[in-house]
Design a protein around this motif. Structure first.
Motif, PDB file in Angstrom:
ATOM      1  N   GLU A   8       0.775  -1.118  -0.102  1.00  0.00           N
ATOM      2  CA  GLU A   8       0.091   0.008  -0.017  1.00  0.00           C
ATOM      3  C   GLU A   8       0.840   1.142   0.033  1.00  0.00           C
ATOM      4  O   GLU A   8       2.071   1.127   0.501  1.00  0.00           O
ATOM      5  N   ALA A   9       0.448   2.310  -0.874  1.00  0.00           N
ATOM      6  CA  ALA A   9       1.236   3.384  -0.814  1.00  0.00           C
ATOM      7  C   ALA A   9       0.344   4.657  -0.547  1.00  0.00           C
ATOM      8  O   ALA A   9      -0.760   4.904  -1.282  1.00  0.00           O
ATOM      9  N   ASP A  10       0.673   5.730  -0.017  1.00  0.00           N
ATOM     10  CA  ASP A  10      -0.014   6.812   0.321  1.00  0.00           C
ATOM     11  C   ASP A  10       0.932   8.082   0.165  1.00  0.00           C
ATOM     12  O   ASP A  10       2.180   7.919   0.618  1.00  0.00           O
ATOM     13  N   GLU A  11       0.387   9.186   0.044  1.00  0.00           N
ATOM     14  CA  GLU A  11       1.035  10.652   0.299  1.00  0.00           C
ATOM     15  C   GLU A  11       0.594  11.052   1.534  1.00  0.00           C
ATOM     16  O   GLU A  11      -0.461  11.440   1.732  1.00  0.00           O
ATOM     17  N   GLY A  12       1.543  11.419   2.401  1.00  0.00           N
ATOM     18  CA  GLY A  12       1.520  12.252   3.586  1.00  0.00           C
ATOM     19  C   GLY A  12       1.089  13.513   3.310  1.00  0.00           C
ATOM     20  O   GLY A  12       1.513  14.163   2.135  1.00  0.00           O
ATOM     21  N   THR A  13       0.571  14.338   4.378  1.00  0.00           N
ATOM     22  CA  THR A  13       0.256  15.560   4.078  1.00  0.00           C
ATOM     23  C   THR A  13       1.343  16.496   3.814  1.00  0.00           C
ATOM     24  O   THR A  13       1.099  17.548   3.374  1.00  0.00           O
ATOM     25  N   ASP A  14       2.645  15.889   4.291  1.00  0.00           N
ATOM     26  CA  ASP A  14       4.036  16.699   4.145  1.00  0.00           C
ATOM     27  C   ASP A  14       4.510  16.451   2.655  1.00  0.00           C
ATOM     28  O   ASP A  14       5.436  16.893   2.540  1.00  0.00           O
ATOM     29  N   GLY A  15       3.761  15.540   1.831  1.00  0.00           N
ATOM     30  CA  GLY A  15       4.245  15.112   0.567  1.00  0.00           C
ATOM     31  C   GLY A  15       5.140  14.027   0.585  1.00  0.00           C
ATOM     32  O   GLY A  15       5.427  13.430  -0.468  1.00  0.00           O
ATOM     33  N   ASN A  16       5.647  13.552   1.754  1.00  0.00           N
ATOM     34  CA  ASN A  16       6.344  12.130   1.590  1.00  0.00           C
ATOM     35  C   ASN A  16       5.363  11.213   1.270  1.00  0.00           C
ATOM     36  O   ASN A  16       4.198  11.111   1.284  1.00  0.00           O
ATOM     37  N   ASP A  40       0.042  -9.636   8.092  1.00  0.00           N
ATOM     38  CA  ASP A  40       0.557  -8.609   9.088  1.00  0.00           C
ATOM     39  C   ASP A  40       1.512  -7.977   8.345  1.00  0.00           C
ATOM     40  O   ASP A  40       2.172  -8.654   7.373  1.00  0.00           O
ATOM     41  N   PRO A  41       2.012  -6.690   9.069  1.00  0.00           N
ATOM     42  CA  PRO A  41       3.005  -5.732   8.395  1.00  0.00           C
ATOM     43  C   PRO A  41       4.186  -6.776   8.298  1.00  0.00           C
ATOM     44  O   PRO A  41       4.896  -7.269   9.327  1.00  0.00           O
ATOM     45  N   ILE A  42       5.123  -6.468   7.326  1.00  0.00           N
ATOM     46  CA  ILE A  42       6.695  -7.011   7.147  1.00  0.00           C
ATOM     47  C   ILE A  42       7.397  -5.923   6.846  1.00  0.00           C
ATOM     48  O   ILE A  42       7.267  -5.151   5.937  1.00  0.00           O
ATOM     49  N   ASP A  43       8.880  -6.215   7.072  1.00  0.00           N
ATOM     50  CA  ASP A  43      10.043  -5.543   6.407  1.00  0.00           C
ATOM     51  C   ASP A  43      10.335  -6.215   5.055  1.00  0.00           C
ATOM     52  O   ASP A  43      10.001  -7.277   4.904  1.00  0.00           O
ATOM     53  N   VAL A  44      10.803  -5.060   4.276  1.00  0.00           N
ATOM     54  CA  VAL A  44      11.546  -5.702   3.008  1.00  0.00           C
ATOM     55  C   VAL A  44      12.316  -6.499   3.262  1.00  0.00           C
ATOM     56  O   VAL A  44      13.502  -6.028   3.771  1.00  0.00           O
ATOM     57  N   PRO A  45      12.427  -7.807   2.744  1.00  0.00           N
ATOM     58  CA  PRO A  45      13.711  -8.692   2.910  1.00  0.00           C
ATOM     59  C   PRO A  45      14.841  -8.371   2.438  1.00  0.00           C
ATOM     60  O   PRO A  45      14.960  -7.487   1.361  1.00  0.00           O
ATOM     61  N   GLU A  46      15.917  -8.629   2.976  1.00  0.00           N
ATOM     62  CA  GLU A  46      17.375  -8.395   2.386  1.00  0.00           C
ATOM     63  C   GLU A  46      17.502  -8.810   0.917  1.00  0.00           C
ATOM     64  O   GLU A  46      16.935  -9.803   0.706  1.00  0.00           O
ATOM     65  N   ASN A  47      18.218  -8.115   0.143  1.00  0.00           N
ATOM     66  CA  ASN A  47      18.316  -8.626  -1.324  1.00  0.00           C
ATOM     67  C   ASN A  47      16.878  -8.293  -2.086  1.00  0.00           C
ATOM     68  O   ASN A  47      16.930  -9.171  -3.172  1.00  0.00           O
ATOM     69  N   SER A  48      15.917  -7.770  -1.657  1.00  0.00           N
ATOM     70  CA  SER A  48      14.706  -7.509  -2.140  1.00  0.00           C
ATOM     71  C   SER A  48      14.233  -6.054  -2.242  1.00  0.00           C
ATOM     72  O   SER A  48      15.075  -5.122  -1.480  1.00  0.00           O
ATOM     73  N   TRP A  49      13.364  -5.735  -2.935  1.00  0.00           N
ATOM     74  CA  TRP A  49      12.990  -4.213  -3.387  1.00  0.00           C
ATOM     75  C   TRP A  49      11.562  -4.231  -3.718  1.00  0.00           C
ATOM     76  O   TRP A  49      10.876  -5.184  -4.280  1.00  0.00           O
ATOM     77  N   ILE A  50      11.201  -2.797  -3.598  1.00  0.00           N
ATOM     78  CA  ILE A  50      10.051  -2.357  -4.299  1.00  0.00           C
ATOM     79  C   ILE A  50      10.093  -1.342  -5.138  1.00  0.00           C
ATOM     80  O   ILE A  50      10.698  -0.392  -5.098  1.00  0.00           O
ATOM     81  N   ASP A  51       9.645  -1.607  -6.362  1.00  0.00           N
ATOM     82  CA  ASP A  51       9.582  -0.759  -7.432  1.00  0.00           C
ATOM     83  C   ASP A  51       8.214   0.268  -7.291  1.00  0.00           C
ATOM     84  O   ASP A  51       7.142  -0.068  -7.113  1.00  0.00           O
ATOM     85  N   ILE A  52       8.635   1.591  -7.457  1.00  0.00           N
ATOM     86  CA  ILE A  52       7.457   2.531  -7.293  1.00  0.00           C
ATOM     87  C   ILE A  52       7.597   3.461  -8.707  1.00  0.00           C
ATOM     88  O   ILE A  52       8.828   3.832  -8.937  1.00  0.00           O
ATOM     89  N   ARG A  53       6.669   3.432  -9.029  1.00  0.00           N
ATOM     90  CA  ARG A  53       6.362   4.639 -10.337  1.00  0.00           C
ATOM     91  C   ARG A  53       5.650   5.693  -9.839  1.00  0.00           C
ATOM     92  O   ARG A  53       4.662   5.829  -9.160  1.00  0.00           O
ATOM     93  N   LEU A  54       6.172   6.864 -10.037  1.00  0.00           N
ATOM     94  CA  LEU A  54       5.729   8.404  -9.725  1.00  0.00           C
ATOM     95  C   LEU A  54       5.055   9.007 -10.868  1.00  0.00           C
ATOM     96  O   LEU A  54       5.706   8.980 -12.044  1.00  0.00           O
TER      97      LEU A  54
END
Length: 62
Positions: A8-16, A40-54
């Motif tokens: 899930e991704a959101d934009e905070g009120t500060d633009g972050n 349950d929430p998890i951390d991104v495992p080592e050697n993994s990533w999330i691609d984000i398109r803006l």
């Protein structure tokens, strides 16, 4: 390796940009169909990533 979880991704009120990663969880709905949902929430495992398109705002004067 494919999808790691539910993102899930959101934009905070500060633009972050706030990105959250959850375990994949499957449930059986009332119609008898399997639905993917977040666990349950998890951390991104080592050697993994999330691609984000803006979508960037246009530069002034263009």
């Amino acid at each position: 390796m494919g999808e790691l979880g539910v993102v899930e991704a959101d934009e905070g009120t500060d633009g972050n940009i706030i990105v959250r990663l959850y375990k994949r969880k499957y449930i059986l709905n009332d119609d008898g169909e399997i639905e993917r949902t977040k666990g349950d929430p998890i951390d991104v495992p080592e050697n993994s990533w999330i691609d984000i398109r803006l979508n960037m705002p246009p530069k002034d004067g263009n």
